[in-house]
Design a protein around this motif. Structure first.
Motif, PDB file in Angstrom:
ATOM      1  N   PRO A 125       0.769  -1.226  -0.057  1.00 14.74           N
ATOM      2  CA  PRO A 125      -0.071  -0.049   0.067  1.00 14.74           C
ATOM      3  C   PRO A 125       0.965   1.254  -0.058  1.00 14.74           C
ATOM      4  CG  PRO A 125      -0.095  -1.035   2.155  1.00 14.74           C
ATOM      5  CD  PRO A 125       0.660  -2.009   1.161  1.00 14.74           C
ATOM      6  N   TRP A 183       0.734   4.302  -6.467  1.00 14.69           N
ATOM      7  CA  TRP A 183      -0.666   4.998  -6.230  1.00 14.69           C
ATOM      8  C   TRP A 183      -0.793   6.309  -5.959  1.00 14.69           C
ATOM      9  CZ3 TRP A 183      -2.786   0.524  -7.146  1.00 14.69           C
ATOM     10  CH2 TRP A 183      -2.251  -0.659  -6.779  1.00 14.69           C
ATOM     11  N   GLY A 215      -4.381   7.553  -6.766  1.00 14.06           N
ATOM     12  CA  GLY A 215      -5.127   6.458  -6.562  1.00 14.06           C
ATOM     13  C   GLY A 215      -4.911   5.947  -5.259  1.00 14.06           C
ATOM     14  N   HIS A 216      -5.510   4.582  -4.876  1.00 10.14           N
ATOM     15  CA  HIS A 216      -5.317   3.872  -3.757  1.00 10.14           C
ATOM     16  C   HIS A 216      -5.016   2.549  -4.093  1.00 10.14           C
ATOM     17  CE1 HIS A 216      -9.395   2.364  -3.020  1.00 10.14           C
ATOM     18  NE2 HIS A 216      -9.568   3.155  -3.741  1.00 10.14           N
ATOM     19  N   PRO A 217      -4.346   1.787  -3.397  1.00  7.88           N
ATOM     20  CA  PRO A 217      -4.263   0.592  -3.541  1.00  7.88           C
ATOM     21  C   PRO A 217      -5.537  -0.296  -3.295  1.00  7.88           C
ATOM     22  CG  PRO A 217      -3.219   0.980  -1.619  1.00  7.88           C
ATOM     23  CD  PRO A 217      -3.494   2.246  -2.155  1.00  7.88           C
ATOM     24  N   SER A 218      -5.765  -1.385  -3.893  1.00  7.87           N
ATOM     25  CA  SER A 218      -6.928  -2.098  -3.638  1.00  7.87           C
ATOM     26  C   SER A 218      -6.951  -2.892  -2.334  1.00  7.87           C
ATOM     27  CB  SER A 218      -7.142  -3.144  -5.129  1.00  7.87           C
ATOM     28  OG  SER A 218      -8.316  -3.952  -4.702  1.00  7.87           O
ATOM     29  N   GLY A 219      -7.979  -2.757  -1.655  1.00  7.70           N
ATOM     30  CA  GLY A 219      -8.102  -3.325  -0.595  1.00  7.70           C
ATOM     31  C   GLY A 219      -7.491  -2.593   0.724  1.00  7.70           C
ATOM     32  N   PRO A 248      -8.303   3.032   1.846  1.00  8.98           N
ATOM     33  CA  PRO A 248      -9.330   3.734   1.028  1.00  8.98           C
ATOM     34  C   PRO A 248      -9.363   5.241   1.100  1.00  8.98           C
ATOM     35  CG  PRO A 248     -10.207   2.653   2.990  1.00  8.98           C
ATOM     36  CD  PRO A 248      -8.647   2.367   2.922  1.00  8.98           C
ATOM     37  N   TRP A 277     -15.027   9.975  -4.283  1.00  7.75           N
ATOM     38  CA  TRP A 277     -15.251   9.374  -5.576  1.00  7.75           C
ATOM     39  C   TRP A 277     -16.157  10.490  -6.418  1.00  7.75           C
ATOM     40  CZ3 TRP A 277     -17.405   7.987  -0.687  1.00  7.75           C
ATOM     41  CH2 TRP A 277     -18.518   8.499  -0.542  1.00  7.75           C
TER      42      TRP A 277
END
Length: 223
Positions: A121, A126, A131-135, A138, A144
């Motif tokens: 992460p 990212w 963006g942000h890492p999946s999982g 957040p 959004w």
């Protein structure tokens, strides 16, 4: 952890981070902000060998002062530069070119490995596109609905790095004396904090709940 009040435990750490700045395009403040600097230095030493890493840093520092820059590096040094950049951006060590791995004469397997569970992460990839890492990690409430910022041009990145290197607040934050010091709340300028700025202003828990609908006026009794 420090050996005294001013010197980091690893004297090569600061040099490693400063020379990683032109590799990654991120200021040293952002690199320290990942919390992965010491881990990445240890990972590079384990994968390359301490002597090979020091030799690369010497060559890379000299190359930065020449007009040719990275083009003056040997194929082996270019492969090391690629691996270090990959490490900062993804949190993992890549598989080296077979010729480079053979030249290093290392006994470690030539396979891609993740530096640690926490390095994924913290990858710079990212941050490069807001963006942000999946999982993990957040974004904040309501982000959004916001349009991501435009990606900077190469010239804008160069100007930002130059400005960061000359910024007194950045120099103070990255100085060896700052390592053991406790950072007070609000002492770091907002523009120096890592990550997208949109969700730093207000925590999700601080977002007020929607107001309840007003009570309807009671209907008058019909005569």
């Amino acid at each position: 952890m420090t050996t005294d009040d001013t010197i980091p435990a690893d004297p090569e750490l600061r040099r490693f981070v400063e020379l990683s700045m032109p590799l990654t395009g991120f200021a040293t403040y952002d690199l320290y902000g990942t919390g992965m600097a010491q881990l990445y230095l240890d990972t590079a030493r384990r994968q390359l060998g301490a002597g090979h890493l020091t030799a690369f840093l010497d060559v890379w520092q000299q190359a930065l002062g020449t007009p040719g820059g990275p083009q003056s590096l040997s194929p082996l040094d270019r492969e090391i530069a690629r691996a270090l950049t990959y490490l900062w951006y993804t949190g993992g060590w890549p598989r080296l070119a077979p010729a480079a791995h053979a030249a290093l004469r290392r006994e470690v397997p030539n396979t891609e490995t993740v530096a640690s569970p926490g390095s994924y992460p913290e990858g710079l990839v990212w941050r490069s596109f807001a963006g942000h890492p999946s999982g993990a990690k957040p974004p904040g409430f309501g982000t959004w609905a916001l349009k991501p910022p435009d990606l900077p041009t190469e010239q804008e990145i160069r100007e930002e790095l130059q400005a960061a290197a000359e910024d007194p607040s950045v120099q103070t934050a990255c100085a060896p004396a700052a390592y053991p010091a406790q950072v007070t709340s609000g002492s770091v300028p907002a523009h120096l904090l890592p990550g997208p700025r949109a969700f730093r202003a207000l925590a999700p828990s601080a977002v007020p709940a929607a107001a309840p609908p007003p009570d309807a006026e009671p209907e008058e009794a019909s005569e």
